[in-house]
Design a protein around this motif. Structure first.
Motif, PDB file in Angstrom:
ATOM      1  N   LEU A 122      -9.138   7.312  10.191  1.00  0.00           N
ATOM      2  CA  LEU A 122      -8.316   7.893   9.415  1.00  0.00           C
ATOM      3  C   LEU A 122      -7.253   8.303   9.695  1.00  0.00           C
ATOM      4  N   MET A 123      -7.356   9.862  11.311  1.00  0.00           N
ATOM      5  CA  MET A 123      -6.499  10.437  11.337  1.00  0.00           C
ATOM      6  C   MET A 123      -5.286   9.754  12.071  1.00  0.00           C
ATOM      7  N   HIS A 124      -6.011   8.711  12.792  1.00  0.00           N
ATOM      8  CA  HIS A 124      -4.736   7.555  13.311  1.00  0.00           C
ATOM      9  C   HIS A 124      -4.147   6.786  12.722  1.00  0.00           C
ATOM     10  N   TYR A 129       0.542   2.534  11.576  1.00  0.00           N
ATOM     11  CA  TYR A 129       1.018   1.978  10.412  1.00  0.00           C
ATOM     12  C   TYR A 129       3.120   2.216   9.773  1.00  0.00           C
ATOM     13  N   VAL A 130       3.118   3.552  10.764  1.00  0.00           N
ATOM     14  CA  VAL A 130       3.966   3.871  11.098  1.00  0.00           C
ATOM     15  C   VAL A 130       4.991   2.906  11.935  1.00  0.00           C
ATOM     16  N   ILE A 156       5.210  -0.527   3.636  1.00  0.00           N
ATOM     17  CA  ILE A 156       5.845   0.549   3.623  1.00  0.00           C
ATOM     18  C   ILE A 156       4.609   1.031   2.501  1.00  0.00           C
ATOM     19  N   GLU A 157       3.674   0.137   1.723  1.00  0.00           N
ATOM     20  CA  GLU A 157       2.969   0.365   1.136  1.00  0.00           C
ATOM     21  C   GLU A 157       1.237   0.735   1.527  1.00  0.00           C
ATOM     22  N   LEU A 158       1.125   0.299   3.279  1.00  0.00           N
ATOM     23  CA  LEU A 158       0.280   0.661   3.455  1.00  0.00           C
ATOM     24  C   LEU A 158       0.477   1.796   4.374  1.00  0.00           C
ATOM     25  N   VAL A 159       1.254   2.237   4.776  1.00  0.00           N
ATOM     26  CA  VAL A 159       2.398   3.264   5.270  1.00  0.00           C
ATOM     27  C   VAL A 159       1.977   4.810   4.650  1.00  0.00           C
ATOM     28  N   ARG A 160       2.180   4.700   2.685  1.00  0.00           N
ATOM     29  CA  ARG A 160       1.914   5.589   2.214  1.00  0.00           C
ATOM     30  C   ARG A 160       0.215   5.895   1.420  1.00  0.00           C
ATOM     31  N   GLU A 161      -0.411   4.187   2.000  1.00  0.00           N
ATOM     32  CA  GLU A 161      -1.927   4.832   1.411  1.00  0.00           C
ATOM     33  C   GLU A 161      -2.269   5.960   2.547  1.00  0.00           C
ATOM     34  N   ALA A 162      -1.596   5.290   3.776  1.00  0.00           N
ATOM     35  CA  ALA A 162      -1.805   6.057   4.499  1.00  0.00           C
ATOM     36  C   ALA A 162      -2.284   7.474   4.707  1.00  0.00           C
ATOM     37  N   ASN A 163      -0.591   7.709   4.337  1.00  0.00           N
ATOM     38  CA  ASN A 163      -0.024   9.198   4.339  1.00  0.00           C
ATOM     39  C   ASN A 163      -0.729  10.046   3.395  1.00  0.00           C
ATOM     40  N   ASP A 164      -1.347   9.300   2.325  1.00  0.00           N
ATOM     41  CA  ASP A 164      -2.652   9.884   0.910  1.00  0.00           C
ATOM     42  C   ASP A 164      -3.492  10.056   1.248  1.00  0.00           C
ATOM     43  N   LYS A 165      -3.598   9.622   2.074  1.00  0.00           N
ATOM     44  CA  LYS A 165      -5.357   9.920   3.129  1.00  0.00           C
ATOM     45  C   LYS A 165      -5.850  11.015   3.103  1.00  0.00           C
TER      46      LYS A 165
END
Length: 165
Positions: A122-124, A129-130, A156-165
């Motif tokens: 998750l950290m990576h 994704y960016v 973009i959705e995947l970047v947002r989801e990863a940022n929210d984790k």
């Protein structure tokens, strides 16, 4: 011999339309990569350099180019970290932008990259994704086969989801 020197020589021989020499120099660069692949930090740098050199080729016979690009794509599996595999897989898509390349491979590389990131730590995930989003934007701008606006929206959705984790 330094890998970067072999790659520069391969690109120079390609300009001179010496296909066999170009192929041999790239194979030697791959050998150096394989011998040094255990050093993870160098591994990414060397593979990025190899991909960059491959993208610059313009005169290599199609069969030789296909053989080499297949080998480069196979190297992505040698990376220990899934996010590193994903980033290199996304860079591989650039090798299939040339007019003679197998155009469907662009999308295959990007699809594989996205799948690899989802299985990474998750950290990576966010930075990976960016990177993938940046590649999608680049490929879309280059009018790559099968890369559409919906791919960018998904990234973009995947970047947002990863940022929210």
């Amino acid at each position: 011999i330094d890998c970067s020197l072999l790659l520069a020589a391969a690109n120079a021989s390609d300009v001179c339309e010496c296909g066999d020499v170009t192929y041999d120099l790239l194979v030697r660069a791959f050998t150096i990569y394989e011998e040094n692949a255990a050093k993870s930090k160098e591994q990414s740098i060397m593979m990025s350099s190899i991909i960059s050199a491959m993208c610059a080729l313009r005169n290599m016979p199609e069969e030789s180019y296909t053989t080499l690009t297949t080998k480069v794509c196979q190297y992505t599996a040698t990376f220990i970290q899934k996010h590193d595999q994903a980033i290199i897989a996304s860079l591989c898509a650039n090798m299939f932008l040339s007019p003679d390349a197998e155009k469907e491979r662009v999308y295959e590389c990007m699809k594989r990259a996205s799948k690899l990131v989802s299985g990474s730590n998750l950290m990576h995930q966010y930075p990976a994704y960016v990177e993938i989003l940046n590649q999608f934007l680049h490929l879309y701008a280059a009018q790559a086969h099968n890369i559409e606006a919906k791919n960018i929206v998904t990234a973009i959705e995947l970047v947002r989801e990863a940022n929210d984790k």
